[in-house]
Design a protein around this motif. Structure first.
Motif, PDB file in Angstrom:
ATOM      1  N   THR A  99       0.813  -1.214   0.000  1.00  0.00           N
ATOM      2  CA  THR A  99       0.000   0.000   0.000  1.00  0.00           C
ATOM      3  C   THR A  99       0.847   1.263   0.000  1.00  0.00           C
ATOM      4  OG1 THR A  99      -0.140  -0.028   2.415  1.00  0.00           O
ATOM      5  CG2 THR A  99      -1.928  -1.109   1.197  1.00  0.00           C
ATOM      6  N   TYR A 100       2.152   1.103   0.190  1.00  0.00           N
ATOM      7  CA  TYR A 100       3.040   2.255   0.193  1.00  0.00           C
ATOM      8  C   TYR A 100       4.319   1.911  -0.556  1.00  0.00           C
ATOM      9  CZ  TYR A 100       5.775   6.215   1.726  1.00  0.00           C
ATOM     10  OH  TYR A 100       6.553   7.340   1.734  1.00  0.00           O
ATOM     11  N   PHE A 101       4.657   2.742  -1.526  1.00  0.00           N
ATOM     12  CA  PHE A 101       5.856   2.557  -2.332  1.00  0.00           C
ATOM     13  C   PHE A 101       6.866   3.644  -2.008  1.00  0.00           C
ATOM     14  CE2 PHE A 101       2.994  -0.018  -4.660  1.00  0.00           C
ATOM     15  CZ  PHE A 101       3.722  -0.847  -5.488  1.00  0.00           C
ATOM     16  N   GLU A 102       8.104   3.248  -1.767  1.00  0.00           N
ATOM     17  CA  GLU A 102       9.208   4.188  -1.626  1.00  0.00           C
ATOM     18  C   GLU A 102      10.101   3.991  -2.838  1.00  0.00           C
ATOM     19  OE1 GLU A 102      11.246   3.485   2.046  1.00  0.00           O
ATOM     20  OE2 GLU A 102       9.570   4.220   3.247  1.00  0.00           O
ATOM     21  N   LEU A 103      10.127   4.993  -3.683  1.00  0.00           N
ATOM     22  CA  LEU A 103      10.959   4.961  -4.877  1.00  0.00           C
ATOM     23  C   LEU A 103      12.108   5.936  -4.628  1.00  0.00           C
ATOM     24  CD1 LEU A 103       7.662   5.126  -6.178  1.00  0.00           C
ATOM     25  CD2 LEU A 103       9.092   3.668  -7.594  1.00  0.00           C
ATOM     26  N   PHE A 104      13.322   5.461  -4.759  1.00  0.00           N
ATOM     27  CA  PHE A 104      14.458   6.305  -4.399  1.00  0.00           C
ATOM     28  C   PHE A 104      15.500   6.335  -5.505  1.00  0.00           C
ATOM     29  CE2 PHE A 104      14.972   2.093  -2.708  1.00  0.00           C
ATOM     30  CZ  PHE A 104      16.306   1.765  -2.916  1.00  0.00           C
ATOM     31  N   ASP A 105      16.428   7.289  -5.380  1.00  0.00           N
ATOM     32  CA  ASP A 105      17.510   7.531  -6.345  1.00  0.00           C
ATOM     33  C   ASP A 105      16.995   8.082  -7.669  1.00  0.00           C
ATOM     34  OD1 ASP A 105      19.447   6.667  -4.553  1.00  0.00           O
ATOM     35  OD2 ASP A 105      19.453   4.611  -5.313  1.00  0.00           O
ATOM     36  N   LEU A 106      15.959   8.923  -7.612  1.00  0.00           N
ATOM     37  CA  LEU A 106      15.373   9.464  -8.841  1.00  0.00           C
ATOM     38  C   LEU A 106      16.376  10.289  -9.635  1.00  0.00           C
ATOM     39  CD1 LEU A 106      13.013   9.981 -10.746  1.00  0.00           C
ATOM     40  CD2 LEU A 106      12.304  11.854  -9.242  1.00  0.00           C
ATOM     41  N   GLU A 107      17.069  11.212  -8.995  1.00  0.00           N
ATOM     42  CA  GLU A 107      17.992  12.064  -9.749  1.00  0.00           C
ATOM     43  C   GLU A 107      19.153  11.268 -10.328  1.00  0.00           C
ATOM     44  OE1 GLU A 107      19.002  15.781  -7.967  1.00  0.00           O
ATOM     45  OE2 GLU A 107      16.880  16.320  -7.710  1.00  0.00           O
ATOM     46  N   LEU A 108      19.659  10.308  -9.570  1.00  0.00           N
ATOM     47  CA  LEU A 108      20.730   9.449 -10.102  1.00  0.00           C
ATOM     48  C   LEU A 108      20.216   8.618 -11.278  1.00  0.00           C
ATOM     49  CD1 LEU A 108      22.309   8.263  -6.738  1.00  0.00           C
ATOM     50  CD2 LEU A 108      23.229   9.949  -8.341  1.00  0.00           C
ATOM     51  N   CYS A 109      18.975   8.182 -11.170  1.00  0.00           N
ATOM     52  CA  CYS A 109      18.345   7.420 -12.252  1.00  0.00           C
ATOM     53  C   CYS A 109      18.266   8.253 -13.529  1.00  0.00           C
ATOM     54  CB  CYS A 109      16.943   6.983 -11.809  1.00  0.00           C
ATOM     55  SG  CYS A 109      15.838   6.490 -13.130  1.00  0.00           S
ATOM     56  N   VAL A 110      17.796   9.482 -13.388  1.00  0.00           N
ATOM     57  CA  VAL A 110      17.649  10.368 -14.548  1.00  0.00           C
ATOM     58  C   VAL A 110      19.000  10.622 -15.200  1.00  0.00           C
ATOM     59  CG1 VAL A 110      17.015  12.715 -15.268  1.00  0.00           C
ATOM     60  CG2 VAL A 110      15.512  11.418 -13.735  1.00  0.00           C
ATOM     61  N   LYS A 111      20.020  10.895 -14.380  1.00  0.00           N
ATOM     62  CA  LYS A 111      21.355  11.133 -14.951  1.00  0.00           C
ATOM     63  C   LYS A 111      21.885   9.882 -15.648  1.00  0.00           C
ATOM     64  CE  LYS A 111      23.204  13.139 -11.211  1.00  0.00           C
ATOM     65  NZ  LYS A 111      24.147  13.856 -10.349  1.00  0.00           N
ATOM     66  N   GLU A 112      21.579   8.710 -15.084  1.00  0.00           N
ATOM     67  CA  GLU A 112      21.995   7.457 -15.717  1.00  0.00           C
ATOM     68  C   GLU A 112      21.322   7.295 -17.074  1.00  0.00           C
ATOM     69  OE1 GLU A 112      23.825   3.682 -16.199  1.00  0.00           O
ATOM     70  OE2 GLU A 112      24.230   5.168 -14.653  1.00  0.00           O
ATOM     71  N   LEU A 113      20.017   7.527 -17.115  1.00  0.00           N
ATOM     72  CA  LEU A 113      19.274   7.367 -18.372  1.00  0.00           C
ATOM     73  C   LEU A 113      19.691   8.395 -19.422  1.00  0.00           C
ATOM     74  CD1 LEU A 113      15.712   6.569 -17.000  1.00  0.00           C
ATOM     75  CD2 LEU A 113      17.248   4.992 -18.209  1.00  0.00           C
ATOM     76  N   ARG A 114      20.019   9.590 -18.977  1.00  0.00           N
ATOM     77  CA  ARG A 114      20.450  10.647 -19.904  1.00  0.00           C
ATOM     78  C   ARG A 114      21.946  10.605 -20.168  1.00  0.00           C
ATOM     79  NH1 ARG A 114      16.214  12.293 -22.715  1.00  0.00           N
ATOM     80  NH2 ARG A 114      14.624  13.268 -21.448  1.00  0.00           N
ATOM     81  N   ALA A 115      22.665   9.699 -19.514  1.00  0.00           N
ATOM     82  CA  ALA A 115      24.121   9.581 -19.651  1.00  0.00           C
ATOM     83  C   ALA A 115      24.803  10.910 -19.321  1.00  0.00           C
ATOM     84  CB  ALA A 115      24.498   9.096 -21.057  1.00  0.00           C
ATOM     85  N   ARG A 116      24.407  11.490 -18.189  1.00  0.00           N
ATOM     86  CA  ARG A 116      24.956  12.769 -17.736  1.00  0.00           C
ATOM     87  C   ARG A 116      25.670  12.592 -16.407  1.00  0.00           C
ATOM     88  NH1 ARG A 116      24.113  16.315 -21.895  1.00  0.00           N
ATOM     89  NH2 ARG A 116      21.939  16.415 -22.491  1.00  0.00           N
ATOM     90  N   LYS A 117      26.738  13.346 -16.236  1.00  0.00           N
ATOM     91  CA  LYS A 117      27.421  13.355 -14.943  1.00  0.00           C
ATOM     92  C   LYS A 117      26.844  14.452 -14.051  1.00  0.00           C
ATOM     93  CE  LYS A 117      31.695  11.391 -16.533  1.00  0.00           C
ATOM     94  NZ  LYS A 117      32.251  10.348 -15.743  1.00  0.00           N
ATOM     95  N   ILE A 118      26.359  15.515 -14.650  1.00  0.00           N
ATOM     96  CA  ILE A 118      25.737  16.600 -13.888  1.00  0.00           C
ATOM     97  C   ILE A 118      24.327  16.822 -14.427  1.00  0.00           C
ATOM     98  CG2 ILE A 118      27.914  17.729 -13.286  1.00  0.00           C
ATOM     99  CD1 ILE A 118      27.300  19.776 -15.505  1.00  0.00           C
TER     100      ILE A 118
END
Length: 184
Positions: A133-152
């Motif tokens: 009933t409760y989801f904790e999704l974490f590391d969103l910003e690191l995930c986005v940088k990984e998907l975009r292949a960005r260091k910053i």
């Protein structure tokens, strides 16, 4: 079984799943019980959770805490402070479901957003079958940088971040049972 470093017992859920005790989870469950009992803005939830946490850390004997024992502990604390009606609505429920968005992004590979969204969908579907009933999704910003292949963080990262959050809202709002989530 060895107790975690913070000296808190592990919690054993129905079905045998074992998880570290999380006072935020207990606070959420107390808030839900208070709302059912007619206290929509119950300010004592965090205090009761802290009190139960202290009991488990300093006075509980053992490394494994079953849900019935946790429920008894919480009910006792609530009754002592005069909130038996909240105690009657308290249900520990299933453990919070945790998903590392970074792990999913790494499995999908840099630049493979479609694969990421497919992995995320499968992860959520699996956890929804457990009645989470409760989801904790974490590391969103690191995930986005990984998907975009960005260091910053870059301008295009913001759009993908918002797309992921919108996707999560849509997927979890369509669940067969009520689900809340947090993203960090």
């Amino acid at each position: 079984m060895i107790a975690p470093r913070d000296e808190m017992p592990l919690v054993q859920f129905e079905g045998g799943e074992v998880s570290a005790f999380d006072s935020r989870w207990l606070t959420r469950r107390l808030v839900q019980a208070a709302e059912k009992a007619g206290y929509p803005q119950w300010w004592l939830a965090e205090h009761v959770s802290a009190s139960v946490s202290d009991y488990l850390r300093y006075r509980f004997i053992g490394n494994l805490l079953t849900l019935p024992r946790l429920a008894d502990t919480v009910n006792s604390a609530l009754q002592v402070i005069g909130y038996a009606e909240v105690a009657s609505h308290f249900d520990p429920g299933p453990p919070p479901a945790r998903i590392s968005l970074l792990e999913l992004a790494k499995k999908a590979g840099s630049g493979y957003e479609l694969a990421f969204f497919e992995l995320l969908t499968r992860s959520m579907e699996h956890l929804l079958t457990t009645r989470a009933t409760y989801f904790e999704l974490f590391d969103l910003e690191l995930c986005v940088k990984e998907l975009r292949a960005r260091k910053i963080w870059a301008r295009d990262c913001h759009a993908l971040r918002e797309e992921i959050i919108t996707f999560l809202r849509e997927q979890l709002s369509a669940a067969a049972h009520p689900v809340t989530f947090s993203v960090s």
